[in-house]
Design an enzyme around this catalytic site. Structure first.
Site, PDB file in Angstrom:
ATOM      1  N   PHE A 133      -7.751   7.048  -2.591  1.00  0.00           N
ATOM      2  CA  PHE A 133      -8.211   7.068  -1.193  1.00  0.00           C
ATOM      3  C   PHE A 133      -8.854   5.725  -0.867  1.00  0.00           C
ATOM      4  O   PHE A 133      -9.827   5.330  -1.504  1.00  0.00           O
ATOM      5  CB  PHE A 133      -9.210   8.195  -0.939  1.00  0.00           C
ATOM      6  N   ASP A 218     -11.917  -1.085  -5.450  1.00  0.00           N
ATOM      7  CA  ASP A 218     -12.529  -0.391  -4.323  1.00  0.00           C
ATOM      8  C   ASP A 218     -13.730   0.379  -4.871  1.00  0.00           C
ATOM      9  O   ASP A 218     -13.579   1.455  -5.445  1.00  0.00           O
ATOM     10  CB  ASP A 218     -11.491   0.553  -3.690  1.00  0.00           C
ATOM     11  N   LYS A 247     -20.168   2.801   2.019  1.00  0.00           N
ATOM     12  CA  LYS A 247     -20.968   4.015   1.826  1.00  0.00           C
ATOM     13  C   LYS A 247     -22.471   3.710   1.668  1.00  0.00           C
ATOM     14  O   LYS A 247     -23.117   3.401   2.646  1.00  0.00           O
ATOM     15  CB  LYS A 247     -20.405   4.828   0.668  1.00  0.00           C
TER      16      LYS A 247
HETATM   17  C1  LIG Z   1     -15.166   6.507   1.748  1.00  0.00           C
HETATM   18  C2  LIG Z   1     -14.205   5.609   1.077  1.00  0.00           C
HETATM   19  C3  LIG Z   1     -13.422   4.679   1.800  1.00  0.00           C
HETATM   20  C4  LIG Z   1     -13.448   4.591   3.312  1.00  0.00           C
HETATM   21  O1  LIG Z   1     -14.687   4.217   3.813  1.00  0.00           O
HETATM   22  P1  LIG Z   1     -15.002   4.466   5.368  1.00  0.00           P
HETATM   23  O2  LIG Z   1     -16.369   3.878   5.554  1.00  0.00           O
HETATM   24  O3  LIG Z   1     -14.949   5.938   5.603  1.00  0.00           O
HETATM   25  O4  LIG Z   1     -13.965   3.745   6.140  1.00  0.00           O
HETATM   26  C5  LIG Z   1     -12.577   3.858   1.090  1.00  0.00           C
HETATM   27  N1  LIG Z   1     -12.489   3.918  -0.250  1.00  0.00           N
HETATM   28  C6  LIG Z   1     -13.226   4.784  -0.970  1.00  0.00           C
HETATM   29  C7  LIG Z   1     -13.097   4.799  -2.454  1.00  0.00           C
HETATM   30  C8  LIG Z   1     -14.091   5.672  -0.333  1.00  0.00           C
HETATM   31  O5  LIG Z   1     -14.784   6.557  -1.041  1.00  0.00           O
END
Ligand SMILES: *Cc1c(COP(=O)(O)O)cnc(C)c1O
Length: 395
Positions: A133, A218, A247
């Protein structure tokens, strides 16, 4: 006459329960009926110091009366200090600030493609992993591999190759001359807290070196202390070329960051930007969070709380014959075996406990990094009561 729907002006993008929150403090949220809820979601692992922590409220109160936005066309002192701090605490050299995780990842994808254009014969393909994700913009949805995303919003952005997670030989086979980068989460959060194996990440780094590819980590969910070190990559003994954060980075305020090593910082003026990016108000919150979380004692305490929570979850797993407990720091998951995790979440909400089920049989725990042992015990007690009623009901 029917009561008018009080939510009708809000676009329906999720099945939200019939609750309206009005305030929060530490580990607790309060709704408009004055009911208190114990929060083990914390705005989706965002409020890393809990609701309305004084470090953040003080920094933001001061900054809101000093300078809110100087325009992205100019430097501001708060943004410069925060970039310096992130660089000092990491192995990366330069920072681009964004407003959401997806935007930071979008920037990472653009940076890798730009680098491929300049230095790798136009290579532009990025390898990502099944169940990954990376966000909800079109490009980051395309980089993600959630089954629910597959039929949506076609045509997707092309140029992403998906391979199974923790499978080094599948990864190596997917590399071709047009590949420019490999992008992954050290722990796949939304997929149900699936950690990358130590040897796998080491192997990814080695393949990147061998084939001249960029390693994009990420760490939007795993960064800023969530896994018990400031960044998860530090536990894997490798260095990423590009790192994204989001986050928890500003304690609940909208901030994200794209960090890269000097030699990959190849954006030309005008390639990348954003109206709100690097604004001093949110950057002040980021600085307050980083100053708190980067402290060795604070991180040791996260590890301690992690052990405490893990121990409790393992006891529940044994008592109720459930499955695995996994994850690091305060990003832990409990497999619920044959029990429906979504149903457990629903019952927990009735008992004023906020939990999350990223998968039908997985519970995810992402409390504030400064959660108390007492709050953890209370959560475990409530969860035990729910599990007890379900297991009895079944047998
Ligand atoms: C939450 C998340 C995102 C997206 O972040 P947003 O601030 O909701 O756009 C991307 N990568 C990972 C691993 C996440 O947990």
């Amino acid at each position: 006459m029917n009561k008018p729907n009080p939510y009708s002006s809000v676009m329906q993008i999720a099945a939200r329960p019939d609750i309206v929150f009005v305030s929060g403090r530490g580990g607790w949220l309060v709704d408009d009926q004055d009911r208190k809820y114990l929060d083990f979601i914390q705005g989706w692992a965002v409020n890393c110091l809990g609701h309305c922590p004084t470090q953040v409220t003080q920094a933001v109160s001061k900054q809101v009366n000093t300078l809110i936005n100087a325009s992205p066309a100019f430097y501001n002192n708060v943004m410069l200090n925060l970039a310096d701090s992130l660089v000092r605490h990491s192995c990366l050299h330069q920072v681009f600030f964004a407003n959401s995780g997806a935007e930071a990842n979008e920037g990472a994808i653009k940076l890798a493609r730009k680098w491929g254009q300049l230095h790798k014969g136009g290579a532009n393909k990025i390898i990502t992993f099944n169940n990954a994700f990376h966000g909800r913009t079109l490009a980051t949805m395309s980089a993600s591999a959630k089954a629910q995303f597959e039929p949506l919003f076609e045509p997707k952005v092309s140029g992403f190759t998906k391979v199974p997670f923790n499978d080094l030989s599948a990864l190596q086979q997917a590399i071709d001359p047009m590949t420019v980068a490999i992008m992954l989460e050290p722990i796949q959060g939304e997929a149900g807290v699936i950690p990358a194996q130590l040897e796998f990440i080491a192997g990814v780094r080695q393949l990147c070196d061998q084939y001249d590819l960029l390693l994009i980590l990420d760490e939007i969910q795993t960064g800023i202390g969530r896994t018990g070190s400031l960044f998860a990559y530090q536990q894997y003994a490798i260095e990423p070329d590009i790192l994204t954060l989001g986050k928890g980075i500003a304690g609940g305020l909208p901030l994200a960051a794209l960090l890269a090593k000097d030699k990959f910082c190849c954006f030309a003026h005008g390639d990348q930007g954003g109206t709100f990016n690097g604004n001093p108000l949110v950057s002040a919150a980021g600085q307050a969070v980083l100053d708190t979380v980067a402290d060795a004692e604070f991180l040791a305490q996260v590890q301690h709380l992690s052990d405490y929570l893990r121990e409790g979850l393992m006891q529940l797993s044994t008592s109720f014959n459930l499955g695995e407990v996994r994850g690091s720091g305060l990003l832990l998951a409990l497999e619920t075996g044959s029990l429906d995790a979504t149903d457990i979440v629903r019952q927990a909400l009735q008992k004023q406990l906020l939990l999350n089920a990223p998968r039908p049989h997985t519970l995810r725990f992402m409390p504030a990094l400064n959660v108390s042992e007492q709050e953890i015990s209370e959560m475990l007690k409530t969860l035990a009561a729910i599990l007890g009623s379900l297991v009895t009901a079944k047998s």
